[in-house]
Scaffold this active site. Structure first.
Site, mmCIF file in Angstrom:
data_model
loop_
_atom_site.group_PDB
_atom_site.id
_atom_site.type_symbol
_atom_site.label_atom_id
_atom_site.label_comp_id
_atom_site.label_asym_id
_atom_site.label_seq_id
_atom_site.Cartn_x
_atom_site.Cartn_y
_atom_site.Cartn_z
ATOM 1 N N GLY A 195 -4.190 2.248 -6.001
ATOM 2 C CA GLY A 195 -5.141 1.095 -5.385
ATOM 3 C C GLY A 195 -6.027 2.015 -4.550
ATOM 4 N N ARG A 196 -6.042 3.103 -4.743
ATOM 5 C CA ARG A 196 -7.327 3.932 -3.485
ATOM 6 C C ARG A 196 -6.703 3.699 -2.359
ATOM 7 N NH1 ARG A 196 -8.270 4.672 -8.301
ATOM 8 N NH2 ARG A 196 -9.921 4.382 -9.316
ATOM 9 N N MET A 197 -5.491 3.827 -1.984
ATOM 10 C CA MET A 197 -4.832 3.964 -1.028
ATOM 11 C C MET A 197 -4.003 5.850 -1.140
ATOM 12 S SD MET A 197 -5.510 0.981 0.675
ATOM 13 C CE MET A 197 -3.585 1.308 2.626
#
Length: 220
Positions: A195-197
């Site tokens: 999630g691009r976290m």
């Protein structure tokens, strides 16, 4: 048909980076990550583990970047070698501030280093130069790195001339060639996450005399 660049993406899920896994000394974490990159490279899963991007700044404020090979590191910093008359060399002479980037794509990791570059002692440059393949030694003499040349033939002629010059003997280290030690003032360790976290842990040097660092987490 042109590729749809905007649609190119992959999920990052190779791992994470928690504060509990990060030692107080960034060099210790770098050593661990570098060992993993070397292992991945040996297994054919990635490129050269010691490839790094060096970014410098020109007198006009224009940044420039290029890939070089890391040739040593310890608690003092990171060492690479180059022609002092190259673009990177002349820019470091004007401003010693630079940054390094280790792009370990196969591991979904990268490490950024910011610091100050200084030339290593001449004896260290000569010692490393003596370990290089002879072809690379000749190339160091033959190439006026970053300067314009008419064509490939000019380069080949220069290489042939240097080959003849040192035929039958050792190739000495050129006076215009040597190493730099980049002394870090900051590190950032980046680990891709779903999630691009992403995980981003930053280290900033707080006391150069005692090599103490402040660690913090950055938002992705």
């Amino acid at each position: 048909m042109d590729p749809d660049v905007g649609a190119m993406r992959r999920e990052y899920e190779a791992g994470g980076l928690a504060e509990s896994e990060a030692p107080a000394d960034p060099f210790a974490l770098f050593t661990t990550w570098f060992a993993a990159a070397v292992e991945a490279s040996a297994a054919g899963a990635s490129g050269e583990a010691n490839a790094m991007v060096v970014s410098t700044i020109g007198r006009d404020g224009q940044p420039s970047s290029r890939t070089v090979l890391l040739k040593g590191f310890d608690a003092e910093g990171f060492v690479f070698f180059t022609n002092y008359g190259s673009r990177k060399g002349t820019e470091l002479a004007a401003s010693a501030r630079c940054s390094l980037l280790f792009p370990w794509y196969a591991l979904q990791r990268q490490v950024r280093v910011e610091g100050i570059a200084e030339q290593v002692p001449r004896s260290e440059s000569e010692a490393y130069f003596a370990t290089r393949p002879r072809e690379s030694q000749v190339g160091a003499w033959a190439s006026r790195q970053s300067h314009r040349v008419a064509d490939r033939a000019e380069l080949e002629a220069a290489y042939a001339s240097v080959t003849d010059r040192f035929e039958g003997g050792e190739v000495p280290c050129p006076p215009f060639w040597g190493g730099y030690l980049v002394r870090p003032s900051a590190f950032e360790f980046w680990q891709g996450r779903r999630g691009r976290m992403h995980d981003r842990l930053s280290y900033e040097r707080t006391d150069p005399a005692r090599s103490s660092w402040t660690r913090s987490r950055l938002a992705p």
